[in-house]
Motif scaffolding. Structure first.
Motif, short mmCIF file in Angstrom:
data_model
loop_
_atom_site.label_atom_id
_atom_site.label_comp_id
_atom_site.label_asym_id
_atom_site.label_seq_id
_atom_site.Cartn_x
_atom_site.Cartn_y
_atom_site.Cartn_z
N GLY A 136 0.82 -1.22 0.00
CA GLY A 136 0.00 0.00 0.00
C GLY A 136 0.84 1.25 0.00
N TRP A 138 1.62 4.03 2.69
CA TRP A 138 1.50 4.39 4.11
C TRP A 138 2.35 5.64 4.30
CZ3 TRP A 138 -1.97 1.02 3.63
CH2 TRP A 138 -1.73 -0.30 3.28
N VAL A 163 -6.87 13.26 -2.70
CA VAL A 163 -6.57 11.84 -2.98
C VAL A 163 -7.54 11.30 -4.04
CG1 VAL A 163 -6.36 9.52 -2.00
CG2 VAL A 163 -5.63 11.50 -0.65
N ASP A 183 -13.12 8.79 4.53
CA ASP A 183 -12.86 7.46 3.94
C ASP A 183 -13.11 7.56 2.45
OD1 ASP A 183 -12.49 6.40 6.42
OD2 ASP A 183 -14.40 5.31 6.48
N CYS A 191 -11.02 1.83 0.38
CA CYS A 191 -9.67 1.67 -0.18
C CYS A 191 -8.69 2.64 0.46
CB CYS A 191 -9.67 1.84 -1.69
SG CYS A 191 -9.81 3.54 -2.23
N THR A 192 -9.21 3.68 1.12
CA THR A 192 -8.32 4.70 1.69
C THR A 192 -8.88 5.25 3.00
OG1 THR A 192 -7.59 5.42 -0.50
CG2 THR A 192 -7.35 7.02 1.27
N ILE A 212 -2.11 9.21 5.46
CA ILE A 212 -2.93 8.65 4.38
C ILE A 212 -2.57 7.18 4.21
CG2 ILE A 212 -3.53 8.83 1.93
CD1 ILE A 212 -2.62 11.75 2.01
N ILE A 214 -3.46 3.98 1.84
CA ILE A 214 -4.16 3.57 0.61
C ILE A 214 -3.87 2.10 0.33
CG2 ILE A 214 -4.42 3.95 -1.87
CD1 ILE A 214 -3.53 6.80 -1.47
N ASN A 215 -4.92 1.33 0.21
CA ASN A 215 -4.74 -0.05 -0.22
C ASN A 215 -4.51 0.00 -1.73
OD1 ASN A 215 -5.33 -0.96 2.39
ND2 ASN A 215 -7.52 -0.98 1.96
N SER A 233 -8.78 -2.89 -2.76
CA SER A 233 -7.55 -2.19 -3.15
C SER A 233 -7.76 -1.58 -4.53
CB SER A 233 -6.37 -3.16 -3.18
OG SER A 233 -6.46 -3.99 -4.32
N ARG A 244 2.71 2.94 -7.43
CA ARG A 244 2.52 3.68 -6.18
C ARG A 244 3.27 5.01 -6.19
NH1 ARG A 244 4.42 0.32 -1.49
NH2 ARG A 244 6.01 -0.28 -2.99
#
Ligand code: BTN
Length: 326
Positions: A136, A138, A163, A183, A191-192, A212, A214-215, A233, A244
């Motif tokens: 993810g 992170w 985002v 969310d 997903c986030t 933040i 994020i999957n 995800s 990413r």
């Protein structure tokens, strides 16, 4: 920021967007030998880039490494402040913890902290946040906006908009929607998540620590049974591997733009966009705050980012913080 020869080569190959880039042309335009180009290509391959070499045409990029190291992010970065100082870790307890420390030590506006894995990732309301290695994003961003602590409470909504815009720009067929306050859901699954913490004096914000999560590249089986039914995800939704580093750079770009707007003109200037991107307004919701639980229709949002709930008896309640169920 000075850019190395290797990164310059990579930038040009990325810019070619799938077309072949000739080694000879690279050598001529960069003023180095063909052998030097070849050596840099070898190093890039060792870093995880993959290329196809097409005879008489040159190199075509076929894959990028699955890493968030600063070099990868800087390749895509278009910002002035955000992401210009990057603290990158392979494993970290929580990027929030590091951010708090760095902010106290005076880290500049826009500094980011990224971990490939968090061993104690945390969400809102002290919930744990699953942060497996390499899957993810992170990240915590240290933001120093010129606003009061009271005004800063709506900043988290600005982050959600940034985002969402970044995801929509890179993956046009994916439609993330914002569930108030922070969310991001795709097809009803999370997903986030965004966790905004603050360092402040009485009427002065020292720093916002914007976490933040994020999957990005998880497969369905990567989620623990606790969240398997409610999490998704980007990869699962987009049907392709997520770059990413490109996504991080795009988030930083949008966040820098929206932060400037927010500081100069307030949340009101972003409210319409927030409403367009939200799946909350107009829905019947159940709200849980620290003290109580109640229901109604999410009827609007104020210029300060406060949610308005119309209850069944017609009274309107304002919700400053809490969890909602749609
Ligand atoms: C939530 O939905 O509850 C917010 C989740 C926030 C997770 C991110 S991941 C990066 C940063 N570090 C943390 O420990 N938490 C935030």
């Amino acid at each position: 920021m000075t850019i190395s020869m290797k990164d310059e080569i990579l930038k040009r190959i990325l810019a070619a967007d799938g077309e072949a880039v000739s080694g000879q042309e690279l050598a001529d335009s960069l003023g180095v030998s063909r052998t030097a180009i070849w050596k840099h290509m070898q190093t890039l391959q060792e870093e995880g880039y993959t290329f196809e070499t097409i005879k008489k045409k040159g190199y075509v990029l076929t894959g990028v490494p699955n890493s968030l190291n600063p070099t990868q992010i800087e390749l895509f970065l278009k910002t002035e402040h955000f992401g210009r100082e990057i603290h990158y870790f392979d494993v970290v307890d929580s990027t929030q913890t590091i951010a708090h420390k760095l902010a106290q030590e005076g880290a500049p506006h826009g500094t980011i902290i990224i971990g490939e894995e968090q061993t104690a990732g945390r969400g809102r309301m002290a919930r744990p946040w699953e942060s497996a290695h390499g899957t993810g994003i992170w990240m915590t961003i240290i933001v120093r906006p010129d606003v009061t602590p009271q005004q800063a409470s709506s900043y988290t909504l600005v982050v959600a908009v940034a985002v969402t815009m970044a995801i929509k720009t890179l993956y046009e067929h994916v439609e993330p929607l914002i569930k108030w306050p922070n969310d991001l859901l795709i097809n009803g699954k999370k997903c986030t998540g965004i966790l905004t913490e603050m360092q402040a004096e009485a009427d002065l914000v020292q720093a916002l620590l914007v976490g933040i999560g994020i999957n990005a590249n998880q497969e369905a089986t990567d989620f623990s049974p606790d969240i398997a039914d409610i999490a998704t995800s980007l990869r699962l939704e987009a049907g392709e591997e997520i770059n990413r580093a490109a996504l991080v750079a795009s988030i930083l770009h949008y966040l820098e733009q929206f932060t400037e707007l927010y500081v100069n003109e307030g949340f009101a200037s972003i409210k319409t966009l927030w409403q367009q991107l939200s799946c909350t307004i107009g829905q019947r919701i159940e709200v849980t705050t620290l003290r109580e639980r109640f229901e109604g229709v999410a009827s609007g949002i104020t210029d300060d980012g406060v949610l308005q709930l119309t209850q069944d008896d017609g009274t309107i309640r304002t919700i400053y913080a809490g969890d909602i169920k749609i």
